[in-house]
Design a protein around this motif. Structure first.
Motif, PDB file in Angstrom:
ATOM      1  N   LEU A 132      12.612  10.861  -8.616  1.00 43.72           N
ATOM      2  CA  LEU A 132      12.897  11.292  -7.242  1.00 43.72           C
ATOM      3  C   LEU A 132      13.151  10.120  -6.294  1.00 43.72           C
ATOM      4  CD1 LEU A 132      10.409  14.239  -6.730  1.00 43.72           C
ATOM      5  CD2 LEU A 132      12.895  14.330  -6.706  1.00 43.72           C
ATOM      6  N   GLY A 133      12.751   8.909  -6.757  1.00 38.11           N
ATOM      7  CA  GLY A 133      12.823   7.729  -5.880  1.00 38.11           C
ATOM      8  C   GLY A 133      14.198   7.528  -5.261  1.00 38.11           C
ATOM      9  N   LEU A 134      15.237   7.437  -6.100  1.00 33.55           N
ATOM     10  CA  LEU A 134      16.575   7.150  -5.561  1.00 33.55           C
ATOM     11  C   LEU A 134      17.148   8.338  -4.788  1.00 33.55           C
ATOM     12  CD1 LEU A 134      18.260   5.015  -8.369  1.00 33.55           C
ATOM     13  CD2 LEU A 134      17.419   4.276  -6.141  1.00 33.55           C
ATOM     14  N   GLY A 189      10.936  -1.771  -6.033  1.00 33.43           N
ATOM     15  CA  GLY A 189      10.037  -1.250  -7.058  1.00 33.43           C
ATOM     16  C   GLY A 189      10.790  -0.977  -8.352  1.00 33.43           C
ATOM     17  N   ASN A 190      11.955  -0.314  -8.234  1.00 33.17           N
ATOM     18  CA  ASN A 190      12.772  -0.041  -9.415  1.00 33.17           C
ATOM     19  C   ASN A 190      13.208  -1.330 -10.092  1.00 33.17           C
ATOM     20  OD1 ASN A 190      12.668   2.697  -9.255  1.00 33.17           O
ATOM     21  ND2 ASN A 190      14.694   2.956  -8.322  1.00 33.17           N
ATOM     22  N   ALA A 191      13.637  -2.287  -9.269  1.00 31.60           N
ATOM     23  CA  ALA A 191      14.132  -3.551  -9.831  1.00 31.60           C
ATOM     24  C   ALA A 191      13.050  -4.204 -10.678  1.00 31.60           C
ATOM     25  CB  ALA A 191      14.593  -4.480  -8.711  1.00 31.60           C
ATOM     26  N   VAL A 192      11.815  -4.189 -10.167  1.00 32.41           N
ATOM     27  CA  VAL A 192      10.715  -4.806 -10.916  1.00 32.41           C
ATOM     28  C   VAL A 192      10.377  -3.951 -12.143  1.00 32.41           C
ATOM     29  CG1 VAL A 192       8.259  -5.399 -10.799  1.00 32.41           C
ATOM     30  CG2 VAL A 192       9.781  -5.997  -8.901  1.00 32.41           C
ATOM     31  N   LYS A 193      10.395  -2.601 -11.894  1.00 33.81           N
ATOM     32  CA  LYS A 193       9.989  -1.688 -12.945  1.00 33.81           C
ATOM     33  C   LYS A 193      10.954  -1.724 -14.128  1.00 33.81           C
ATOM     34  CE  LYS A 193       9.686   3.000 -12.113  1.00 33.81           C
ATOM     35  NZ  LYS A 193       9.108   4.203 -11.526  1.00 33.81           N
ATOM     36  N   TYR A 194      12.253  -1.784 -13.848  1.00 31.38           N
ATOM     37  CA  TYR A 194      13.242  -1.702 -14.932  1.00 31.38           C
ATOM     38  C   TYR A 194      13.783  -3.063 -15.362  1.00 31.38           C
ATOM     39  CZ  TYR A 194      12.827   3.197 -13.848  1.00 31.38           C
ATOM     40  OH  TYR A 194      12.318   4.447 -13.634  1.00 31.38           O
ATOM     41  N   SER A 198      11.062  -0.308  -0.667  1.00 34.44           N
ATOM     42  CA  SER A 198      10.003  -0.340  -1.685  1.00 34.44           C
ATOM     43  C   SER A 198      10.510   0.324  -2.951  1.00 34.44           C
ATOM     44  CB  SER A 198       8.761   0.396  -1.208  1.00 34.44           C
ATOM     45  OG  SER A 198       8.334  -0.183  -0.016  1.00 34.44           O
ATOM     46  N   ASN A 199      11.244   1.422  -2.786  1.00 32.47           N
ATOM     47  CA  ASN A 199      11.792   2.105  -3.947  1.00 32.47           C
ATOM     48  C   ASN A 199      12.772   1.227  -4.701  1.00 32.47           C
ATOM     49  OD1 ASN A 199      11.252   4.850  -4.896  1.00 32.47           O
ATOM     50  ND2 ASN A 199      11.336   5.340  -2.701  1.00 32.47           N
ATOM     51  N   LEU A 200      13.675   0.588  -3.956  1.00 34.57           N
ATOM     52  CA  LEU A 200      14.700  -0.225  -4.609  1.00 34.57           C
ATOM     53  C   LEU A 200      14.095  -1.441  -5.295  1.00 34.57           C
ATOM     54  CD1 LEU A 200      17.589  -0.077  -1.976  1.00 34.57           C
ATOM     55  CD2 LEU A 200      17.444   1.111  -4.176  1.00 34.57           C
TER      56      LEU A 200
HETATM   57 MG    MG Z   1      11.932   4.577  -8.848  1.00 33.36          MG
END
Ligand code: MG
Ligand code: ATP
Length: 675
Positions: A640-642, A578-583, A574-576
């Motif tokens: 903190l995600g990664l 999530g980041n991909a979508v977020k950034y 979800s973090n990975l």
């Molecule tokens: Mg993140």
């Protein structure tokens, strides 16, 4: 002689010619020749003298009868007319009384009591090989002329047969010598391979060298090429000690010269060699042969003799072969002693370390158990457990049950083992094809105690921090419900709400990280890849849709399951994702693919978003690290995600890495073991 008897004799001569050709054994042939000459000439006796031109001798090889002793005459007398005639292919008849009494021929005929004789030399090309002498010792008659003619008729074929037989006997002798040498080499091989002691290898080598070359003295020195240093390690026959030998030859000498050049040397007369250093004053000749390993000289074998010119090519050849075998044996012995040293070192280290180390062989017997194991497992300190079946030796310990269960799985397993409810060990069981199992246990009792403290702290702090937040958000809701707020008021309360939410997430993440770092156990179980990926996509879908982004997946339906904690795995992806979508800016795309390779699942999460610069990539997994750039300014996050992802993947014994370039996108690679 009548015509008929002449024809008969010629027929006999022909038959003999054919017969000679079938005899290959030299001594048999000369015997046959003697008998045939008598039959043909009807003389009473025939003597065969074997000529050795090189050594200038004549030897009695056969007589028809009665047998004569095997006398050898030295023919080294160039002026003897009889011998000259033979050397010149000339047969002749003579009476002993007519010979020059001083001549060699006279002494030969006298010794053999030959009186009135006919002699026929046989040659191979121009080399005299045999002289046939026929005579009548009883009736003293001269050899009649027709007989001389008849002998002449078999001369050529007899000579050819003799040459063949001689060649044959040479080949046989050579073959026998080869066989003897082979047998000797086999014996050397056997002896050398039977020993792993370096000193014994040196002694054996010298012994063989000395025996074969009949040298009175022998020595062996090891050579250190980088330092150009020759060190004597064994000697035979000298009256000096090794130390003295070393002193004497400290500077140069023939052995040193050979060590440097790598080429063997034979010195027929040591007095003519300027480099020669005398160890014994009786030495006249010397031979040094290098012992090589992979183009390097590692030692030099030296033999010395009291005779001048004592060593032959054959000796050199033998010692060279011996040297090549000695090279292998020296290497083996060195490797062995190195291995022994290593083993001793290892066992010393093993006995010193605090961790428990136990090696269980394929036959389930204990191969190794170190000192720490005794204390850890409460074993009897004086008992030797090596060679005992594991089940018997550790019957009273909790390790036995654990090990038996893990052994069935055949995989590397790490787990906590509690001993008597007092101590906790982190035990790793790893199978090795050729060894069996290696068990390493670490005492983690103190860690466990701190862990317990930390767990309590985390629980308390999380409660204490979150409670005021709940009160704040409860009151905020009350405020919104009971008070009619104007636009600005709504704006303020909205911001407070957002901050509370942010704070809550921050606390959650910090607590989560603390939890993961304190090693709070994962609930490892088989996790299906498709379920995991679909859950993540479902979770991120609303945000992706709001940015009109598309999430693509690519993986086979029959992938093996991951060995992991389902909740934690969801958190990772979800973090990975999530980041991909977020950034990634709107209308971008994200692609998740999975492949199975070598007992691992390889995940790839790829976006075509803003990318991460190499400087930022270096810190991306640090806590609270966020990229500070214009594009990221409005994007919320705690950094903190990664950090959490990385630690979770480590806990799963997986790996994470990334590739990214600014403005083009980022790809994260994750490897996780299959169940
Ligand atoms: Mg993140
Ligand atoms: P959190 O995930 O805790 O809410 P965050 O997303 O900022 O906050 P991380 O997930 O740890 O924190 O990411 C750290 C930084 O790495 C981010 O701030 C972002 O700049 C960068 N980053 C992470 N993933 C990507 C990505 N796919 N593309 C571009 N940058 C990324």
């Amino acid at each position: 002689m009548k015509d008929t008897s002449l024809i008969k004799s010629l027929t006999v001569a022909h038959a003999l010619t054919v017969r000679f050709g079938t005899i290959l054994n030299l001594s048999e042939l000369v015997r046959e020749l003697a008998a045939a000459a008598c039959e043909l000439t009807q003389c009473e006796r025939c003597i065969v003298l074997l000529a050795d031109v090189e050594n200038a001798t004549l030897t009695v090889a056969a007589t028809s009868q009665p047998p004569l002793p095997q006398l050898t005459f030295s023919t080294y007398n160039g002026s003897d007319p009889g011998i000259i005639a033979w050397l010149n292919h000339t047969p002749f008849a003579a009476r002993q009384a007519d010979l020059d009494p001083e001549s060699l021929l006279a002494s030969v005929t006298k010794t053999l009591q030959i009186d009135n004789f006919f002699s026929l030399p046989l040659h191979e090309a121009d080399t005299l090989i045999v002289v046939l002498i026929v005579d009548n010792p009883h009736n003293h008659q001269p050899v009649w002329e027709a007989a001389q003619v008849l002998l002449g008729a078999v001369q050529e074929s007899a000579a050819i047969a003799l040459a063949n037989a001689r060649l044959h006997s040479e080949i046989v002798a050579e073959r026998d010598a080869k066989m003897r040498e082979l047998e000797m080499m086999r014996q050397i091989d056997r002896e050398l391979s039977d020993t792993i002691r370096l000193g014994r290898v040196f002694d054996l080598t010298l012994d063989w060298a000395q025996r074969f070359t009949l040298a009175q003295y022998a020595s062996l020195a090891v050579y250190d090429q980088p330092d150009d240093e020759l060190r004597f390690v064994a000697d035979l026959g000298y009256e000096v000690t090794l130390d003295h030998l070393m002193l004497l030859t400290a500077h140069g000498g023939i052995a040193q010269r050979v060590a440097r050049s790598g080429a063997a040397e034979m010195i027929p007369d040591v007095s003519l060699d300027n480099d020669y250093i005398a160890i014994s004053s009786a030495v006249e000749s010397h031979m040094s042969v290098p012992v090589m390993r992979e183009d390097r000289v590692i030692a030099v074998i030296t033999v010395e003799s009291r005779r001048i010119n004592a060593f032959t090519d054959e000796h050199l050849d033998f010692v060279a072969k011996l040297a090549s075998r000695a090279g292998v044996a020296i290497d083996n012995a060195r490797l062995y002693s190195e291995a022994v040293r290593e083993r001793e070192k290892l066992s010393h280290i093993l006995s010193e370390i605090a961790d428990v180390v136990i090696v269980v062989g394929i036959d389930d017997r204990i191969m190794l158990i170190n000192q720490s194991a005794f204390a850890a497992l409460d074993l009897y300190p004086d008992q030797s457990y090596i060679g005992l079946p594991f089940a018997e030796a550790l019957a009273d310990t909790p390790l036995l049950q654990v090990f038996q269960r893990i052994k069935r799985s055949g995989q590397i397993v790490a787990e906590e083992v509690k001993i008597l409810d007092q101590r906790t060990y982190y035990a790793e069981f790893s199978p090795h094809t050729d060894i069996g199992w290696i068990i390493v246990m670490q005492n983690i009792t103190p860690l466990k105690q701190t862990d317990e403290l930390k767990r309590e702290l985390v629980a308390t702090v999380s409660h204490d921090l979150k409670q005021p937040l709940s009160i704040m958000s409860g009151n905020l809701q009350l405020l919104q419900m009971t008070q009619l707020l104007d636009e600005r008021g709504d704006d303020f309360t909205g911001r407070i709400e957002q901050s509370i939410e942010h704070m809550r997430r921050l606390i959650d993440d910090v607590l989560d990280l603390a939890k993961i770092e304190s090693g709070i156990g994962l609930e490892i179980q088989p996790v299906a890849v498709d379920q995991l990926i679909n859950d993540c996509i479902e979770w991120i879908a609303p945000i992706a849709q709001s940015k009109t982004m598309h999430i693509e997946t690519d993986f086979a339906a029959n992938l093996p399951q991951i060995a992991g904690d389902p909740e934690r795995l969801r958190q990772i992806f979800s973090n990975l994702v999530g980041n991909a979508v977020k950034y990634t800016p709107p209308r971008g795309s994200v692609r998740i693919s999975v492949e199975y390779l070598d007992h691992n699942l390889h995940f790839i999460v790829k976006d075509n978003g803003m990318g991460i610069s190499p400087e930022d990539q270096a810190h991306i997994f640090d806590r609270f690290y966020r990229v500070r750039r214009a594009e990221t300014e409005d994007i919320e996050g705690t950094g903190l995600g990664l950090a959490i992802v990385k630690r979770l993947i480590d806990a799963h014994r997986g790996q994470i890495g990334l590739e990214s370039s600014l403005g083009e996108g980022t790809t994260f690679y994750v490897t996780l073991p299959v169940y």
